[in-house]
Design a protein around this motif. Sequence first.
Motif, PDB file in Angstrom:
ATOM      1  N   ASN A  49       0.807  -1.231   0.000  1.00  0.00           N
ATOM      2  CA  ASN A  49       0.000   0.000   0.000  1.00  0.00           C
ATOM      3  C   ASN A  49       0.829   1.264   0.000  1.00  0.00           C
ATOM      4  OD1 ASN A  49      -2.819  -0.548   0.020  1.00  0.00           O
ATOM      5  ND2 ASN A  49      -2.436  -1.662   1.926  1.00  0.00           N
ATOM      6  N   ARG A  50       1.780   1.319   0.918  1.00  0.00           N
ATOM      7  CA  ARG A  50       2.523   2.573   1.100  1.00  0.00           C
ATOM      8  C   ARG A  50       3.568   2.772   0.000  1.00  0.00           C
ATOM      9  NH1 ARG A  50      -0.016   6.028   3.542  1.00  0.00           N
ATOM     10  NH2 ARG A  50       1.878   7.088   4.205  1.00  0.00           N
ATOM     11  N   GLU A 107      10.214  -6.540  -4.422  1.00  0.00           N
ATOM     12  CA  GLU A 107       8.928  -6.931  -3.844  1.00  0.00           C
ATOM     13  C   GLU A 107       8.717  -8.422  -4.113  1.00  0.00           C
ATOM     14  OE1 GLU A 107       6.003  -5.677  -2.134  1.00  0.00           O
ATOM     15  OE2 GLU A 107       5.511  -7.794  -2.434  1.00  0.00           O
ATOM     16  N   PRO A 108       8.538  -9.241  -3.047  1.00  0.00           N
ATOM     17  CA  PRO A 108       8.361 -10.685  -3.269  1.00  0.00           C
ATOM     18  C   PRO A 108       7.027 -11.059  -3.903  1.00  0.00           C
ATOM     19  CG  PRO A 108       8.400 -10.179  -0.902  1.00  0.00           C
ATOM     20  CD  PRO A 108       8.666  -8.899  -1.627  1.00  0.00           C
ATOM     21  N   ARG A 109       5.965 -10.284  -3.667  1.00  0.00           N
ATOM     22  CA  ARG A 109       4.646 -10.659  -4.227  1.00  0.00           C
ATOM     23  C   ARG A 109       4.622 -10.295  -5.707  1.00  0.00           C
ATOM     24  NH1 ARG A 109      -0.005  -8.027  -1.879  1.00  0.00           N
ATOM     25  NH2 ARG A 109       1.373  -6.270  -1.520  1.00  0.00           N
ATOM     26  N   TRP A 120      14.590  -7.001  -1.127  1.00  0.00           N
ATOM     27  CA  TRP A 120      15.592  -5.942  -1.014  1.00  0.00           C
ATOM     28  C   TRP A 120      17.001  -6.523  -0.987  1.00  0.00           C
ATOM     29  CZ3 TRP A 120      19.123  -5.996   2.883  1.00  0.00           C
ATOM     30  CH2 TRP A 120      18.823  -6.753   4.006  1.00  0.00           C
ATOM     31  N   THR A 161       8.459  -1.619   3.642  1.00  0.00           N
ATOM     32  CA  THR A 161       8.175  -2.990   4.073  1.00  0.00           C
ATOM     33  C   THR A 161       7.437  -2.904   5.418  1.00  0.00           C
ATOM     34  OG1 THR A 161      10.449  -2.866   4.862  1.00  0.00           O
ATOM     35  CG2 THR A 161      10.066  -4.192   2.915  1.00  0.00           C
ATOM     36  N   GLN A 162       7.050  -4.069   5.954  1.00  0.00           N
ATOM     37  CA  GLN A 162       6.335  -4.053   7.227  1.00  0.00           C
ATOM     38  C   GLN A 162       7.260  -3.685   8.393  1.00  0.00           C
ATOM     39  OE1 GLN A 162       3.490  -3.965   8.464  1.00  0.00           O
ATOM     40  NE2 GLN A 162       2.205  -4.297   6.660  1.00  0.00           N
ATOM     41  N   ASP A 163       6.645  -3.280   9.496  1.00  0.00           N
ATOM     42  CA  ASP A 163       7.346  -2.709  10.653  1.00  0.00           C
ATOM     43  C   ASP A 163       8.640  -3.433  11.059  1.00  0.00           C
ATOM     44  OD1 ASP A 163       5.051  -1.245  10.590  1.00  0.00           O
ATOM     45  OD2 ASP A 163       4.286  -1.904  12.528  1.00  0.00           O
ATOM     46  N   HIS A 200      12.121  -3.095   8.620  1.00  0.00           N
ATOM     47  CA  HIS A 200      12.674  -1.796   8.229  1.00  0.00           C
ATOM     48  C   HIS A 200      14.185  -1.724   8.432  1.00  0.00           C
ATOM     49  CE1 HIS A 200       8.618   0.561   8.753  1.00  0.00           C
ATOM     50  NE2 HIS A 200       8.578  -0.341   7.806  1.00  0.00           N
ATOM     51  N   GLU A 202       9.405   4.287   6.019  1.00  0.00           N
ATOM     52  CA  GLU A 202       8.090   4.297   6.654  1.00  0.00           C
ATOM     53  C   GLU A 202       8.244   4.237   8.168  1.00  0.00           C
ATOM     54  OE1 GLU A 202       5.299   5.064   6.803  1.00  0.00           O
ATOM     55  OE2 GLU A 202       4.503   5.169   4.793  1.00  0.00           O
ATOM     56  N   CYS A 232       8.657   8.650   7.675  1.00  0.00           N
ATOM     57  CA  CYS A 232       7.331   9.044   7.152  1.00  0.00           C
ATOM     58  C   CYS A 232       6.352   9.448   8.251  1.00  0.00           C
ATOM     59  CB  CYS A 232       6.760   7.942   6.276  1.00  0.00           C
ATOM     60  SG  CYS A 232       7.758   7.682   4.801  1.00  0.00           S
ATOM     61  N   HIS A 280       3.042   8.838  15.366  1.00  0.00           N
ATOM     62  CA  HIS A 280       2.720  10.116  14.719  1.00  0.00           C
ATOM     63  C   HIS A 280       2.307  11.171  15.746  1.00  0.00           C
ATOM     64  CE1 HIS A 280       2.696   8.898  10.574  1.00  0.00           C
ATOM     65  NE2 HIS A 280       1.720   8.057  10.698  1.00  0.00           N
ATOM     66  N   HIS A 312      -3.888  10.576   3.983  1.00  0.00           N
ATOM     67  CA  HIS A 312      -3.749  11.448   5.154  1.00  0.00           C
ATOM     68  C   HIS A 312      -4.081  12.895   4.807  1.00  0.00           C
ATOM     69  CE1 HIS A 312      -1.151   7.981   6.341  1.00  0.00           C
ATOM     70  NE2 HIS A 312      -1.834   8.145   7.452  1.00  0.00           N
TER      71      HIS A 312
HETATM   72  N1  LIG Z   1       3.123   6.818   7.440  1.00  0.00           N
HETATM   73  C1  LIG Z   1       1.947   6.321   7.715  1.00  0.00           C
HETATM   74  O1  LIG Z   1       1.052   7.032   8.118  1.00  0.00           O
HETATM   75  C2  LIG Z   1       1.680   4.858   7.522  1.00  0.00           C
HETATM   76  C3  LIG Z   1       0.382   4.402   7.258  1.00  0.00           C
HETATM   77  C4  LIG Z   1       0.184   3.028   7.075  1.00  0.00           C
HETATM   78  C5  LIG Z   1       1.258   2.150   7.180  1.00  0.00           C
HETATM   79  N2  LIG Z   1       2.488   2.632   7.476  1.00  0.00           N
HETATM   80  C6  LIG Z   1       3.657   1.750   7.582  1.00  0.00           C
HETATM   81  O2  LIG Z   1       4.133   1.486   6.270  1.00  0.00           O
HETATM   82  C7  LIG Z   1       4.749   0.177   6.222  1.00  0.00           C
HETATM   83  C8  LIG Z   1       4.126  -0.593   5.079  1.00  0.00           C
HETATM   84  O3  LIG Z   1       2.734  -0.718   5.280  1.00  0.00           O
HETATM   85  P1  LIG Z   1       1.763  -1.253   4.118  1.00  0.00           P
HETATM   86  O4  LIG Z   1       0.392  -1.102   4.587  1.00  0.00           O
HETATM   87  O5  LIG Z   1       2.192  -0.659   2.825  1.00  0.00           O
HETATM   88  O6  LIG Z   1       2.163  -2.795   4.147  1.00  0.00           O
HETATM   89  P2  LIG Z   1       2.040  -3.868   2.971  1.00  0.00           P
HETATM   90  O7  LIG Z   1       2.024  -5.185   3.652  1.00  0.00           O
HETATM   91  O8  LIG Z   1       0.928  -3.495   2.056  1.00  0.00           O
HETATM   92  O9  LIG Z   1       3.421  -3.676   2.181  1.00  0.00           O
HETATM   93  C9  LIG Z   1       4.638  -4.215   2.604  1.00  0.00           C
HETATM   94  C10 LIG Z   1       5.254  -4.873   1.405  1.00  0.00           C
HETATM   95  O10 LIG Z   1       6.591  -5.307   1.689  1.00  0.00           O
HETATM   96  C11 LIG Z   1       6.796  -6.486   0.915  1.00  0.00           C
HETATM   97  N3  LIG Z   1       7.987  -7.222   1.378  1.00  0.00           N
HETATM   98  C12 LIG Z   1       8.059  -8.255   2.254  1.00  0.00           C
HETATM   99  N4  LIG Z   1       9.328  -8.716   2.332  1.00  0.00           N
HETATM  100  C13 LIG Z   1      10.079  -7.947   1.478  1.00  0.00           C
HETATM  101  C14 LIG Z   1      11.444  -7.954   1.103  1.00  0.00           C
HETATM  102  N5  LIG Z   1      12.329  -8.834   1.622  1.00  0.00           N
HETATM  103  N6  LIG Z   1      11.880  -7.036   0.197  1.00  0.00           N
HETATM  104  C15 LIG Z   1      11.021  -6.149  -0.339  1.00  0.00           C
HETATM  105  N7  LIG Z   1       9.690  -6.106  -0.021  1.00  0.00           N
HETATM  106  C16 LIG Z   1       9.237  -7.000   0.872  1.00  0.00           C
HETATM  107  C17 LIG Z   1       5.495  -7.249   1.089  1.00  0.00           C
HETATM  108  O11 LIG Z   1       5.326  -8.266   0.146  1.00  0.00           O
HETATM  109  C18 LIG Z   1       4.483  -6.130   0.957  1.00  0.00           C
HETATM  110  O12 LIG Z   1       4.010  -5.968  -0.363  1.00  0.00           O
HETATM  111  C19 LIG Z   1       4.508  -0.439   7.579  1.00  0.00           C
HETATM  112  O13 LIG Z   1       5.660  -0.305   8.360  1.00  0.00           O
HETATM  113  C20 LIG Z   1       3.376   0.378   8.167  1.00  0.00           C
HETATM  114  O14 LIG Z   1       3.348   0.417   9.572  1.00  0.00           O
HETATM  115  C21 LIG Z   1       2.709   3.960   7.621  1.00  0.00           C
END
Ligand SMILES: NC(=O)c1ccc[n+]([C@@H]2O[C@H](COP(=O)([O-])OP(=O)(O)OC[C@H]3O[C@@H](n4cnc5c(N)ncnc54)[C@H](O)[C@@H]3O)[C@@H](O)[C@H]2O)c1
Length: 435
Positions: free
Chosen positions: A16-17, A39-41, A63, A80-82, A85, A102, A129, A192, A375
Amino acid sequence: MLTHRKVTTVVIGAGNRGKNYASYALQFPHLFQVVAVAEPRKHARERIQIAHTLSEERCFTGWESLAEEPKLADCAIIATQDQQHVQPAVALAKKGYHILLEKPMAVTEEDCRSIYEACREAGVMLAVCHVLRYHPPAKKLKELIDSGVIGEVVNINHTEPVGFWHFAHSFVRGNWGNKKRSTFSLMAKCCHDVDLIAYWMGNKKCVRLSSFGSLHHFRNEKKPKGAGSHCLQCSVEATCPYSAKKIYLDPAPPEPRWPMSVVCDIEDAPEGYLQKLKNALETGPYGKCVYDTDNDVCDNQVVNFEFSDGATATLTMVAFTQHTCSRKTEVYGSLGQLVWDESKGHIIQHYDFLSRESKIHQCEESLRAPPNWGHGGADFFLIEAFVKAVATNDKEYIISGPSVSLETHLLTFAAEHARLSGSVVRLDKDPRWIV
Ligand SMILES: NC(=O)c1ccc[n+]([C@@H]2O[C@H](COP(=O)([O-])OP(=O)(O)OC[C@H]3O[C@@H](n4cnc5c(N)ncnc54)[C@H](O)[C@@H]3O)[C@@H](O)[C@H]2O)c1
């Protein structure tokens, strides 16, 4: 029209992000270009490949393999997820990429410090972010506070209403429901808000804090009598506001969009997206009873802050709200008060004690954001500032840089420590909480 040299980027994590920030290059191709994706997916990777016309060799399944290549771009968007990072952030900073990272920076104090150190040692820019720092009403509030119109700030009262169904989606059934998989909810949702309070307080340092909170509602013992394990087969579904059927299917929008897009890869559904969504709800985590999952994060938490000059602030995070993330902030000063209630739009109300008059400040800057940026447009202002900083080699455009971001992440860890230990944390006395 904004002009500067074109900045190139790699995208790490095209969920998403990542997809969101990458879209800046589609809207402003003369300023920004995506040159590689990791991106693995498959589906998510190909979506970026097609949108940004990338060759096969610029598409990586993670990555790790991208980091083995020579440096491919000016900067890296790490989304990537939390818990994923720290490694790409440290590895790519060492390779000389400027980093857009992020939030949360990472899920331990140690890892946050590693990212900070890696960027400092490599001499690269880091923007975390904390999108709300770039949000026009939040900036306007800061501008008004700094102008002295309300005298000295004595207290800030800030609420993050997460939203009842949004909390069930993200923090009960979803990615951020369990500490072992992600992090505690104050960090995931409100780093935030801790950051904003520190931003508005400016040079005043937080010296003490306390915190209380619990997982009050989404617990197994609160499960209604007769409820099933999945909403689509539950006999009391009609009486449950958190029902997955109500959140995702009643009615499902004609085109796939968030939050349905998180439930399954519905853009890639030969059987039709509605059918794929229903299948995912029947068997997957997003269709589970909210009283019967592995969630363990707080659904309500308060934090009390004391600042160096005796000023105070309170932060309330609560799941059980009508509005979704429409924050409300009241800033009380010696000469007046300022109120920003996001549910009412991008306006700040100012009441002056001397004249006893109220004034409304509109945030015209908000109008500059193209439609559909997250946002309330803040995501756009963040990526714009980061790209400008890289293009001009001027880190002043980044207002969520390494020191302030590390400082406010440490404040958030300290708040959670205060909650868990039932103590008042002295920030000025313990090196653990000092940058
Ligand atoms: N700034 C903000 O306000 C805000 C809002 C929502 C989410 N976030 C943060 O953004 C981050 C991402 O959230 P999201 O909702 O986009 O998650 P998401 O799960 O949609 O995206 C994460 C992506 O990382 C990929 N990934 C996994 N392993 C990987 C690797 N080894 N190399 C590369 N990519 C890999 C996954 O396949 C996935 O597509 C999280 O840390 C979340 O907490 C921030």
